[in-house]
Design a protein around this motif. Structure first.
Motif, PDB file in Angstrom:
ATOM      1  N   THR A   1       0.798  -1.230   0.000  1.00  0.00           N
ATOM      2  CA  THR A   1       0.000   0.000   0.000  1.00  0.00           C
ATOM      3  C   THR A   1       0.827   1.275   0.000  1.00  0.00           C
ATOM      4  O   THR A   1       0.338   2.324  -0.383  1.00  0.00           O
ATOM      5  CB  THR A   1      -0.912   0.045   1.241  1.00  0.00           C
ATOM      6  N   GLY A   2       2.071   1.183   0.489  1.00  0.00           N
ATOM      7  CA  GLY A   2       2.899   2.378   0.625  1.00  0.00           C
ATOM      8  C   GLY A   2       2.632   3.143   1.916  1.00  0.00           C
ATOM      9  O   GLY A   2       3.259   4.153   2.189  1.00  0.00           O
ATOM     10  N   TYR A   3       1.701   2.635   2.742  1.00  0.00           N
ATOM     11  CA  TYR A   3       1.385   3.287   4.013  1.00  0.00           C
ATOM     12  C   TYR A   3       2.444   2.963   5.054  1.00  0.00           C
ATOM     13  O   TYR A   3       3.028   1.880   5.058  1.00  0.00           O
ATOM     14  CB  TYR A   3       0.028   2.841   4.552  1.00  0.00           C
ATOM     15  N   SER A   4       2.637   3.883   5.979  1.00  0.00           N
ATOM     16  CA  SER A   4       3.505   3.655   7.113  1.00  0.00           C
ATOM     17  C   SER A   4       2.721   2.860   8.157  1.00  0.00           C
ATOM     18  O   SER A   4       1.577   3.183   8.465  1.00  0.00           O
ATOM     19  CB  SER A   4       3.954   4.995   7.694  1.00  0.00           C
ATOM     20  N   VAL A   5       3.332   1.801   8.696  1.00  0.00           N
ATOM     21  CA  VAL A   5       2.665   0.910   9.648  1.00  0.00           C
ATOM     22  C   VAL A   5       3.439   0.949  10.964  1.00  0.00           C
ATOM     23  O   VAL A   5       4.656   0.789  10.978  1.00  0.00           O
ATOM     24  CB  VAL A   5       2.632  -0.539   9.110  1.00  0.00           C
ATOM     25  N   PHE A   6       2.726   1.148  12.081  1.00  0.00           N
ATOM     26  CA  PHE A   6       3.359   1.104  13.396  1.00  0.00           C
ATOM     27  C   PHE A   6       3.709  -0.331  13.754  1.00  0.00           C
ATOM     28  O   PHE A   6       2.926  -1.247  13.508  1.00  0.00           O
ATOM     29  CB  PHE A   6       2.425   1.657  14.481  1.00  0.00           C
TER      30      PHE A   6
ATOM     31  N   ARG B   1       4.003   1.030  23.768  1.00  0.00           N
ATOM     32  CA  ARG B   1       4.286   2.194  24.606  1.00  0.00           C
ATOM     33  C   ARG B   1       3.067   3.063  24.855  1.00  0.00           C
ATOM     34  O   ARG B   1       3.164   4.069  25.531  1.00  0.00           O
ATOM     35  CB  ARG B   1       5.396   3.030  23.970  1.00  0.00           C
ATOM     36  N   ARG B   2       1.903   2.678  24.320  1.00  0.00           N
ATOM     37  CA  ARG B   2       0.679   3.474  24.499  1.00  0.00           C
ATOM     38  C   ARG B   2      -0.524   2.547  24.547  1.00  0.00           C
ATOM     39  O   ARG B   2      -0.440   1.414  24.089  1.00  0.00           O
ATOM     40  CB  ARG B   2       0.534   4.492  23.379  1.00  0.00           C
ATOM     41  N   PRO B   3      -1.633   3.021  25.096  1.00  0.00           N
ATOM     42  CA  PRO B   3      -2.832   2.170  25.135  1.00  0.00           C
ATOM     43  C   PRO B   3      -3.453   2.018  23.747  1.00  0.00           C
ATOM     44  O   PRO B   3      -3.139   2.783  22.828  1.00  0.00           O
ATOM     45  CB  PRO B   3      -3.766   2.924  26.082  1.00  0.00           C
ATOM     46  N   CYS B   4      -4.340   1.050  23.610  1.00  0.00           N
ATOM     47  CA  CYS B   4      -5.030   0.820  22.332  1.00  0.00           C
ATOM     48  C   CYS B   4      -5.769   2.088  21.916  1.00  0.00           C
ATOM     49  O   CYS B   4      -6.533   2.658  22.696  1.00  0.00           O
ATOM     50  CB  CYS B   4      -6.010  -0.346  22.465  1.00  0.00           C
ATOM     51  N   CYS B   5      -5.570   2.512  20.678  1.00  0.00           N
ATOM     52  CA  CYS B   5      -6.177   3.741  20.169  1.00  0.00           C
ATOM     53  C   CYS B   5      -7.551   3.501  19.564  1.00  0.00           C
ATOM     54  O   CYS B   5      -8.292   4.442  19.302  1.00  0.00           O
ATOM     55  CB  CYS B   5      -5.271   4.402  19.134  1.00  0.00           C
ATOM     56  N   GLY B   6      -7.896   2.241  19.293  1.00  0.00           N
ATOM     57  CA  GLY B   6      -9.200   1.934  18.728  1.00  0.00           C
ATOM     58  C   GLY B   6      -9.259   2.000  17.217  1.00  0.00           C
ATOM     59  O   GLY B   6     -10.334   1.931  16.628  1.00  0.00           O
ATOM     60  N   ASN B   7      -8.116   2.139  16.546  1.00  0.00           N
ATOM     61  CA  ASN B   7      -8.088   2.241  15.087  1.00  0.00           C
ATOM     62  C   ASN B   7      -7.864   0.917  14.372  1.00  0.00           C
ATOM     63  O   ASN B   7      -7.793   0.883  13.157  1.00  0.00           O
ATOM     64  CB  ASN B   7      -7.020   3.243  14.642  1.00  0.00           C
ATOM     65  N   GLY B   8      -7.736  -0.175  15.104  1.00  0.00           N
ATOM     66  CA  GLY B   8      -7.536  -1.484  14.470  1.00  0.00           C
ATOM     67  C   GLY B   8      -6.145  -1.657  13.894  1.00  0.00           C
ATOM     68  O   GLY B   8      -5.990  -2.253  12.828  1.00  0.00           O
TER      69      GLY B   8
ATOM     70  N   TRP C   1      -2.675  -5.034  22.235  1.00  0.00           N
ATOM     71  CA  TRP C   1      -3.749  -4.996  23.231  1.00  0.00           C
ATOM     72  C   TRP C   1      -4.992  -5.742  22.777  1.00  0.00           C
ATOM     73  O   TRP C   1      -6.034  -5.665  23.415  1.00  0.00           O
ATOM     74  CB  TRP C   1      -4.090  -3.548  23.579  1.00  0.00           C
ATOM     75  N   GLY C   2      -4.931  -6.461  21.685  1.00  0.00           N
ATOM     76  CA  GLY C   2      -6.068  -7.253  21.242  1.00  0.00           C
ATOM     77  C   GLY C   2      -7.229  -6.426  20.725  1.00  0.00           C
ATOM     78  O   GLY C   2      -8.376  -6.875  20.782  1.00  0.00           O
TER      79      GLY C   2
ATOM     80  N   ARG D   1     -14.559  -5.419  17.033  1.00  0.00           N
ATOM     81  CA  ARG D   1     -13.410  -6.221  16.577  1.00  0.00           C
ATOM     82  C   ARG D   1     -12.591  -6.743  17.733  1.00  0.00           C
ATOM     83  O   ARG D   1     -11.414  -6.979  17.606  1.00  0.00           O
ATOM     84  CB  ARG D   1     -12.521  -5.380  15.678  1.00  0.00           C
ATOM     85  N   ARG D   2     -13.193  -6.950  18.868  1.00  0.00           N
ATOM     86  CA  ARG D   2     -12.432  -7.410  20.026  1.00  0.00           C
ATOM     87  C   ARG D   2     -11.945  -8.839  19.816  1.00  0.00           C
ATOM     88  O   ARG D   2     -12.712  -9.714  19.460  1.00  0.00           O
ATOM     89  CB  ARG D   2     -13.300  -7.338  21.269  1.00  0.00           C
ATOM     90  N   ARG D   3     -10.686  -9.061  20.051  1.00  0.00           N
ATOM     91  CA  ARG D   3     -10.077 -10.370  19.895  1.00  0.00           C
ATOM     92  C   ARG D   3     -10.590 -11.280  21.010  1.00  0.00           C
ATOM     93  O   ARG D   3     -10.709 -10.885  22.152  1.00  0.00           O
ATOM     94  CB  ARG D   3      -8.563 -10.247  19.983  1.00  0.00           C
TER      95      ARG D   3
END
Length: 110
Positions: A62-67, A74-81, A87-88, A95-97
């Protein structure tokens, strides 16, 4: 001038990994693989193995940058999938694991 130089050094240190950064043997193995996202998985492995671990890589499809998972821990789940969410996806609506889904032995999603 000194501030600009520090900014440039910092920018160079934070460049995301790309396919070109993969060792030739890993790149060739991922390119031959029939598994989905094989090249992205190889990049993620390299990024988290690096010392210090890298925060991002460029998805070759895709050419997108992926974390990376190293960054996301180092941070809590942001909710963006996020692809490598450690953090599942607890804050992603719908979409909860599953709690029963086992983690990978090395703690990485990939």
């Amino acid at each position: 001038l000194e501030v600009r130089r520090r900014q440039q050094e910092r920018w160079a240190a934070e460049q995301p990994l790309t396919e070109a950064d993969l060792p030739a043997d890993e790149r060739a193995r991922a390119a031959k693989s029939s598994l989905p996202l094989a090249m992205a998985k190889a990049l993620h492995r390299l990024a988290v193995r690096s010392q210090p671990p890298r925060d991002t890589y460029i998805d070759p499809d895709t050419g997108y940058s992926v974390f990376t998972q190293a960054y996301l821990k180092r941070r809590p789940c942001c909710g963006n999938g996020c692809r490598h969410c450690p953090w599942g996806h607890v804050n992603v609506p719908g979409r909860r694991r599953s709690e029963a889904e086992p983690e990978e032995e090395d703690g990485l999603d990939w």
